[in-house]
Motif scaffolding. Sequence first.
Motif, PDB file in Angstrom:
ATOM      1  N   GLY A  72       0.802  -1.221   0.000  1.00  0.00           N
ATOM      2  CA  GLY A  72       0.000   0.000   0.000  1.00  0.00           C
ATOM      3  C   GLY A  72       0.834   1.269   0.000  1.00  0.00           C
ATOM      4  N   PRO A  73       1.699   1.462   1.000  1.00  0.00           N
ATOM      5  CA  PRO A  73       2.483   2.702   1.034  1.00  0.00           C
ATOM      6  C   PRO A  73       3.467   2.845  -0.119  1.00  0.00           C
ATOM      7  N   VAL A  74       4.045   1.738  -0.577  1.00  0.00           N
ATOM      8  CA  VAL A  74       4.960   1.832  -1.718  1.00  0.00           C
ATOM      9  C   VAL A  74       4.206   2.303  -2.957  1.00  0.00           C
ATOM     10  N   THR A 348      -2.055   3.423   2.195  1.00  0.00           N
ATOM     11  CA  THR A 348      -1.714   3.143   3.590  1.00  0.00           C
ATOM     12  C   THR A 348      -2.931   2.640   4.357  1.00  0.00           C
ATOM     13  N   GLY A 349      -4.082   3.287   4.136  1.00  0.00           N
ATOM     14  CA  GLY A 349      -5.294   2.842   4.823  1.00  0.00           C
ATOM     15  C   GLY A 349      -5.654   1.419   4.458  1.00  0.00           C
ATOM     16  N   SER A 350      -5.556   1.069   3.181  1.00  0.00           N
ATOM     17  CA  SER A 350      -5.846  -0.292   2.745  1.00  0.00           C
ATOM     18  C   SER A 350      -4.811  -1.275   3.287  1.00  0.00           C
ATOM     19  N   ALA A 351      -3.546  -0.814   3.371  1.00  0.00           N
ATOM     20  CA  ALA A 351      -2.480  -1.690   3.857  1.00  0.00           C
ATOM     21  C   ALA A 351      -2.705  -2.075   5.315  1.00  0.00           C
ATOM     22  N   VAL A 352      -2.997  -1.090   6.146  1.00  0.00           N
ATOM     23  CA  VAL A 352      -3.219  -1.375   7.568  1.00  0.00           C
ATOM     24  C   VAL A 352      -4.445  -2.260   7.735  1.00  0.00           C
ATOM     25  N   LEU A 353      -5.506  -1.960   6.988  1.00  0.00           N
ATOM     26  CA  LEU A 353      -6.730  -2.765   7.062  1.00  0.00           C
ATOM     27  C   LEU A 353      -6.448  -4.207   6.653  1.00  0.00           C
ATOM     28  N   GLY A 354      -5.754  -4.388   5.539  1.00  0.00           N
ATOM     29  CA  GLY A 354      -5.443  -5.738   5.080  1.00  0.00           C
ATOM     30  C   GLY A 354      -4.549  -6.488   6.040  1.00  0.00           C
ATOM     31  N   PHE A 355      -3.574  -5.792   6.596  1.00  0.00           N
ATOM     32  CA  PHE A 355      -2.664  -6.425   7.546  1.00  0.00           C
ATOM     33  C   PHE A 355      -3.436  -6.924   8.769  1.00  0.00           C
ATOM     34  N   VAL A 356      -4.287  -6.075   9.306  1.00  0.00           N
ATOM     35  CA  VAL A 356      -5.041  -6.447  10.511  1.00  0.00           C
ATOM     36  C   VAL A 356      -5.965  -7.636  10.227  1.00  0.00           C
TER      37      VAL A 356
END
Length: 405
Positions: A72-74, A348-356
Motif C-alpha cells: 500500500g504505502p509503496v 496506507t489505509g488499505s495496507a493497515v486494514l489488510g494487515f489487521v
Amino acid sequence: MTTLDQTRRQARLGTALVATVIFLTGIAPLATDMYVPAFPSVAADLSATATQVQLTLTTFFVGMALGQLIGGPVSDQHGRRRLLLAAVIVMTVASVVCALTPSIGVMTAARFVQGFAGGWAMVIGRAVIVDLARGARLVRVLNVIAGVGGIAPIAGPLLGAVILQLSGWRMSFWAVAALGGAMVVAVLVAVPESLPPHRRHGGGLRAFAVAGRQALARRRYVGYVLVSGSGMGAIFAYVATSAFVLQSMNGLSPVAYSVDFAANAAGMTIAALVAARLAGRVATRTVILVGQVAALGAGVAMLIGALRFGTPLPLVIVCFFVLMTAQGLIGPNGGALASAEVPEHPGTGSAVLGFVTWVAAGVIAPIAGLGGQGTAVPMAHLTIVCTVLSMAGLALARPAGTASN
C-alpha cells in the motif's frame, strides 16, 4: 480537485476494472482452498509431517499480511499500475515453483512469496478503487467486489477436490499459475494508472510510518478497522473448525460438508450484494449493526448448543449459515468505511486494514482448534468474542454528532 476531475476519475471505474479487482481479490481463497484438500497427498509426496504441511498455509497468511502492509504505502509513492503488474507476475512465478517443488522447504518459501505478492496485488487493487470512487459509490463497489469475490471460497474447495480426484496436488498450483497469467493480461488491459504523479506521497516506507500514525490517530478509522478485522476473525474461527464440527462430531460426509460450506459462502456473498444495493439508501452503520446482532445470536446459540445439547446438527447448520451470512454485512462495509476515513492515504489505509484482517485470520484459526476435534466450545467462544469486539469497534467509530455514514 475540481468536480470535473472527480467526474473523469469516477468515469474510469468501469466494469472491466471492477471485474479485474474481483479477480485479484479471489486469488487468496483460491490459492488456499484449492490446496487444503490435498494436504495428506502433499505430506506423502514430499515426505513431510502434517505440521510441516500446515506451516505452508501459515507462511502464506504471513506473506499475505506483510504484502498488504508494504504494498500500500509503496504504491502511494510510486503509483499503482506497474507495481500491481509486477506483483501478479511474481505471484504467478511463485505458483509455478510450488507446482515444481522438490521439497517441503522450497514449497514453504514459495508459499510465503506467493502470499506476499498476492497480498501486494490485493491491496493495490483495493487502493485503485479507493482512488476512483467516493461516498456511497465506494461502499457499493467494495460490497460488489466482496460479494462476487465470495464465489472463490465456494468454488475453491470443490475445484480443488475435483483436481485432486482427476490429477494430483501439483495441478492445483498449475491452475493458480494459469489464473495468474490471466490476471497479468487483465491488469494490462483494464487497470489504468489511478494515482497521477501530483497525488503521490514521497518517502515510501518512511512516509508510511507517518501516514500510518495519522491514520491510527483517527478514532473512526481505528474503529472500522476493528469492525472488519474482528469479522475476519469470526470467519476463520468457522473455517478452522467447521469440518470437525460437521464431519467428526455430526457424521456429515465430505460431499455434504462441501455443499454446506458452499451454501454458507453463498449466504455471505448474497448478503454483501444486498448491502451493495442498500448503499446510499440505508445507513451503512445500520447494515453493519444488523450483521453484528445476527452473528452474536448465532455465536450464543452455538455455545448453548455445545454446552447443553451436544451440538446437534440442525442447530449447527443454522448457526453457521447465519454467522457467515452476517459477515457479508459486516466485513465489506467496515472496510469501506475505514477506507473512507483516510482518503488522502488510500494505499496506507488499505495496507493497515489488510494487515489487521489477515493477522486476525492467522491468529484465530489455530486458537479455534485448540479444543481438539470433539468440541465446538472454543469456536463458539471465539465467535462471540470477535463479534463483541466488532461491536466495540462500531461504537468507537460513532460520529461525533448525530450524523451517520
